[in-house]
Design a protein around this motif. Sequence first.
Motif, PDB file in Angstrom:
ATOM      1  N   ILE A   2       0.841  -1.197   0.000  1.00  9.05           N
ATOM      2  CA  ILE A   2       0.000   0.000   0.000  1.00  9.05           C
ATOM      3  C   ILE A   2       0.878   1.249   0.000  1.00  9.05           C
ATOM      4  O   ILE A   2       0.631   2.205  -0.752  1.00  9.05           O
ATOM      5  CB  ILE A   2      -0.939  -0.009   1.222  1.00  9.05           C
ATOM      6  N   GLY A   3       1.921   1.220   0.840  1.00  4.71           N
ATOM      7  CA  GLY A   3       2.850   2.347   0.861  1.00  4.71           C
ATOM      8  C   GLY A   3       3.518   2.561  -0.481  1.00  4.71           C
ATOM      9  O   GLY A   3       3.728   3.709  -0.901  1.00  4.71           O
ATOM     10  N   PHE A   4       3.849   1.448  -1.168  1.00  2.00           N
ATOM     11  CA  PHE A   4       4.435   1.572  -2.504  1.00  2.00           C
ATOM     12  C   PHE A   4       3.506   2.351  -3.425  1.00  2.00           C
ATOM     13  O   PHE A   4       3.954   3.239  -4.171  1.00  2.00           O
ATOM     14  CB  PHE A   4       4.716   0.192  -3.096  1.00  2.00           C
ATOM     15  N   SER A   5       2.232   2.035  -3.413  1.00  2.00           N
ATOM     16  CA  SER A   5       1.297   2.699  -4.327  1.00  2.00           C
ATOM     17  C   SER A   5       1.210   4.193  -4.044  1.00  2.00           C
ATOM     18  O   SER A   5       1.208   5.016  -4.977  1.00  2.00           O
ATOM     19  CB  SER A   5      -0.088   2.045  -4.228  1.00  2.00           C
ATOM     20  N   PHE A   6       1.135   4.570  -2.763  1.00  2.00           N
ATOM     21  CA  PHE A   6       1.120   5.999  -2.436  1.00  2.00           C
ATOM     22  C   PHE A   6       2.413   6.671  -2.915  1.00  2.00           C
ATOM     23  O   PHE A   6       2.374   7.752  -3.524  1.00  2.00           O
ATOM     24  CB  PHE A   6       0.952   6.193  -0.932  1.00  2.00           C
ATOM     25  N   GLN A   7       3.550   6.048  -2.638  1.00  2.71           N
ATOM     26  CA  GLN A   7       4.822   6.651  -3.037  1.00  2.71           C
ATOM     27  C   GLN A   7       4.964   6.712  -4.548  1.00  2.71           C
ATOM     28  O   GLN A   7       5.458   7.704  -5.098  1.00  2.71           O
ATOM     29  CB  GLN A   7       5.998   5.872  -2.439  1.00  2.71           C
ATOM     30  N   HIS A   8       4.537   5.663  -5.234  1.00  3.86           N
ATOM     31  CA  HIS A   8       4.629   5.642  -6.695  1.00  3.86           C
ATOM     32  C   HIS A   8       3.804   6.766  -7.302  1.00  3.86           C
ATOM     33  O   HIS A   8       4.244   7.437  -8.249  1.00  3.86           O
ATOM     34  CB  HIS A   8       4.152   4.284  -7.223  1.00  3.86           C
ATOM     35  N   LEU A   9       2.625   6.993  -6.760  1.00  2.00           N
ATOM     36  CA  LEU A   9       1.776   8.074  -7.270  1.00  2.00           C
ATOM     37  C   LEU A   9       2.364   9.447  -6.943  1.00  2.00           C
ATOM     38  O   LEU A   9       2.181  10.413  -7.704  1.00  2.00           O
ATOM     39  CB  LEU A   9       0.356   7.939  -6.728  1.00  2.00           C
ATOM     40  N   ARG A  10       3.086   9.563  -5.844  1.00  2.00           N
ATOM     41  CA  ARG A  10       3.821  10.800  -5.567  1.00  2.00           C
ATOM     42  C   ARG A  10       4.934  10.978  -6.600  1.00  2.00           C
ATOM     43  O   ARG A  10       5.130  12.079  -7.137  1.00  2.00           O
ATOM     44  CB  ARG A  10       4.424  10.753  -4.164  1.00  2.00           C
ATOM     45  N   ASN A  11       5.645   9.901  -6.873  1.00  2.00           N
ATOM     46  CA  ASN A  11       6.771   9.991  -7.808  1.00  2.00           C
ATOM     47  C   ASN A  11       6.325  10.334  -9.222  1.00  2.00           C
ATOM     48  O   ASN A  11       7.069  10.980  -9.977  1.00  2.00           O
ATOM     49  CB  ASN A  11       7.555   8.670  -7.819  1.00  2.00           C
ATOM     50  N   MET A  12       5.125   9.912  -9.608  1.00  2.00           N
ATOM     51  CA  MET A  12       4.649  10.192 -10.957  1.00  2.00           C
ATOM     52  C   MET A  12       3.838  11.480 -11.034  1.00  2.00           C
ATOM     53  O   MET A  12       3.346  11.860 -12.108  1.00  2.00           O
ATOM     54  CB  MET A  12       3.828   9.012 -11.503  1.00  2.00           C
ATOM     55  N   GLY A  13       3.696  12.180  -9.898  1.00  9.75           N
ATOM     56  CA  GLY A  13       3.059  13.484  -9.901  1.00  9.75           C
ATOM     57  C   GLY A  13       1.560  13.476  -9.749  1.00  9.75           C
ATOM     58  O   GLY A  13       0.917  14.535  -9.850  1.00  9.75           O
ATOM     59  N   VAL A  14       0.967  12.321  -9.498  1.00 10.81           N
ATOM     60  CA  VAL A  14      -0.477  12.263  -9.290  1.00 10.81           C
ATOM     61  C   VAL A  14      -0.839  12.784  -7.913  1.00 10.81           C
ATOM     62  O   VAL A  14      -1.874  13.431  -7.728  1.00 10.81           O
ATOM     63  CB  VAL A  14      -0.993  10.814  -9.485  1.00 10.81           C
ATOM     64  N   LEU A  15       0.016  12.513  -6.921  1.00 10.88           N
ATOM     65  CA  LEU A  15      -0.173  13.039  -5.572  1.00 10.88           C
ATOM     66  C   LEU A  15       0.831  14.143  -5.308  1.00 10.88           C
ATOM     67  O   LEU A  15       1.978  14.071  -5.755  1.00 10.88           O
ATOM     68  CB  LEU A  15       0.004  11.924  -4.534  1.00 10.88           C
ATOM     69  N   ILE A  50       4.291   5.931 -22.681  1.00 16.03           N
ATOM     70  CA  ILE A  50       4.544   6.197 -21.276  1.00 16.03           C
ATOM     71  C   ILE A  50       5.440   5.092 -20.729  1.00 16.03           C
ATOM     72  O   ILE A  50       5.319   3.934 -21.121  1.00 16.03           O
ATOM     73  CB  ILE A  50       3.244   6.261 -20.441  1.00 16.03           C
ATOM     74  N   GLU A  51       6.327   5.468 -19.831  1.00 14.13           N
ATOM     75  CA  GLU A  51       7.167   4.450 -19.211  1.00 14.13           C
ATOM     76  C   GLU A  51       6.344   3.692 -18.172  1.00 14.13           C
ATOM     77  O   GLU A  51       5.722   4.306 -17.302  1.00 14.13           O
ATOM     78  CB  GLU A  51       8.380   5.073 -18.523  1.00 14.13           C
ATOM     79  N   PRO A  52       6.330   2.365 -18.229  1.00 16.15           N
ATOM     80  CA  PRO A  52       5.584   1.594 -17.232  1.00 16.15           C
ATOM     81  C   PRO A  52       6.385   1.463 -15.944  1.00 16.15           C
ATOM     82  O   PRO A  52       6.819   0.368 -15.549  1.00 16.15           O
ATOM     83  CB  PRO A  52       5.403   0.243 -17.931  1.00 16.15           C
ATOM     84  N   ALA A  53       6.591   2.577 -15.257  1.00 17.86           N
ATOM     85  CA  ALA A  53       7.479   2.590 -14.091  1.00 17.86           C
ATOM     86  C   ALA A  53       6.977   1.700 -12.966  1.00 17.86           C
ATOM     87  O   ALA A  53       7.752   1.344 -12.071  1.00 17.86           O
ATOM     88  CB  ALA A  53       7.652   4.030 -13.597  1.00 17.86           C
ATOM     89  N   TRP A  54       5.696   1.331 -13.003  1.00 18.10           N
ATOM     90  CA  TRP A  54       5.148   0.416 -12.004  1.00 18.10           C
ATOM     91  C   TRP A  54       5.846  -0.935 -12.014  1.00 18.10           C
ATOM     92  O   TRP A  54       5.812  -1.680 -11.035  1.00 18.10           O
ATOM     93  CB  TRP A  54       3.642   0.212 -12.224  1.00 18.10           C
ATOM     94  N   ASP A  55       6.511  -1.288 -13.115  1.00 26.48           N
ATOM     95  CA  ASP A  55       7.024  -2.659 -13.215  1.00 26.48           C
ATOM     96  C   ASP A  55       8.301  -2.886 -12.422  1.00 26.48           C
ATOM     97  O   ASP A  55       8.845  -3.996 -12.434  1.00 26.48           O
ATOM     98  CB  ASP A  55       7.194  -3.087 -14.675  1.00 26.48           C
TER      99      ASP A  55
END
Length: 413
Positions: free
Chosen positions: A95-108, A401-406
């Motif tokens: 869950i923390g990964f998802s929040f941080q990933h969205l911060r890193n991609m500028g959504v949050l 788009i780069e699939p940075a989630w992977d």
Amino acid sequence: MYSSSTVDTIYADIDRSLTNQIDVIAQQILDNKTGAKEAGLLGGKAGIVLLFADLSRIFPEKNYLQATFDLLDELSDSLTNDELDFHMSAGVAGIGFSFQHLRNMGVLDKSEDLNLSEIDDFINLGIDNDFNTGNWDPLHGMVGLGIYFLERHKETGEKKYLQKIVDKLATMRVTVGEYKVWITTGYGKYCNDNYNFGMAHGMPGILSFLAQVHARGIKQATIEEMISACFPFLLQHEYKEEMEYSFPNSIDVIPVEKETGSRLAWCYGDLCIANALIHCGKALQRNDWKTKGFHVALKTTKINFEGSGCMDAPFCHGTVGLIHQYNRLYQLTNNDVFKYGAENWLRITQEQFYKPGEGAGGYFFRTRNEEKKIYEMMANYSLLEGSAGIALVYLSWLHDIEPAWDIIFLTNV
């Protein structure tokens, strides 16, 4: 032979179909048809939110951003109210990964306080727990926690947690002859203690993770020793060139007469070794390893559907995981063989596994019913074994788009 205009029409039809499939998967999730009650990254909402985050970037005119925020609110509630462990796969780290990933991609907005530092402290306790239980597993153990901290490091630059994981992993090795390796613990009647060649539960997952820590400038000398003491052990088990596959899935620590076979997938098979060779070749500036990785990956493009072991579509062990990995390799090398490999497995996926109007956006996941002792085809909307992962792969196929989630799957070569 098709004319160039006919080929263009075929590709346009495929693109329209994939776009429609993504829309259907997303709409079914929005219509609460998912049954996804768990919060976890690989099997629940924390993975699904990654899909809506990418959709919100590509289609800002639609309601995907609101859906993203709604899912994040539900995940925040889970962090507060649910009893969760610390792991990446189904716990707090995912869950923390998802929040941080969205911060890193500028959504949050990074200025918002999300208490991720408190999550760091909790997951740090998880590192100790995994060390005490010997759980270094890339999917469900300490390496998974390390992937969370890799994502955090992009924003914070914090090194201490990654340093700690590297030190713990070094201690968890066993000496086998001149090598230092990690043993995957046996699981009931399914497998014995083994030297595992898979990305999901084996040494390629550890090595690919260590290579990415090395790339951040963290404990580089230690990591170079760890990789150099392990990778040659894997390479010495390569099959003869004329064999269809290059490496086994695993080898029992106590040898048995029957040798383990191989397959083509993300979780197991030659692409695991290829990805790890490329990661480690970059980190240690070993061009021979990178070249070897490309050779192993190119050889896999000759494996046909019947010989692949693929029985469904999802990312973990299905055909969509192959599409993604070949597409990543094509983006890295610009080698058309990888492009054709991705296209081939896309065609196979549509012909063999896409069933419009059925399942989860047209797809099913093959799962074992232990009570009935049979395999069943189930609808699933998750990231690892369901349609959210399929839709994410199609998005990166269709859009620039780069699939940075992977990074979750260490396929980010």
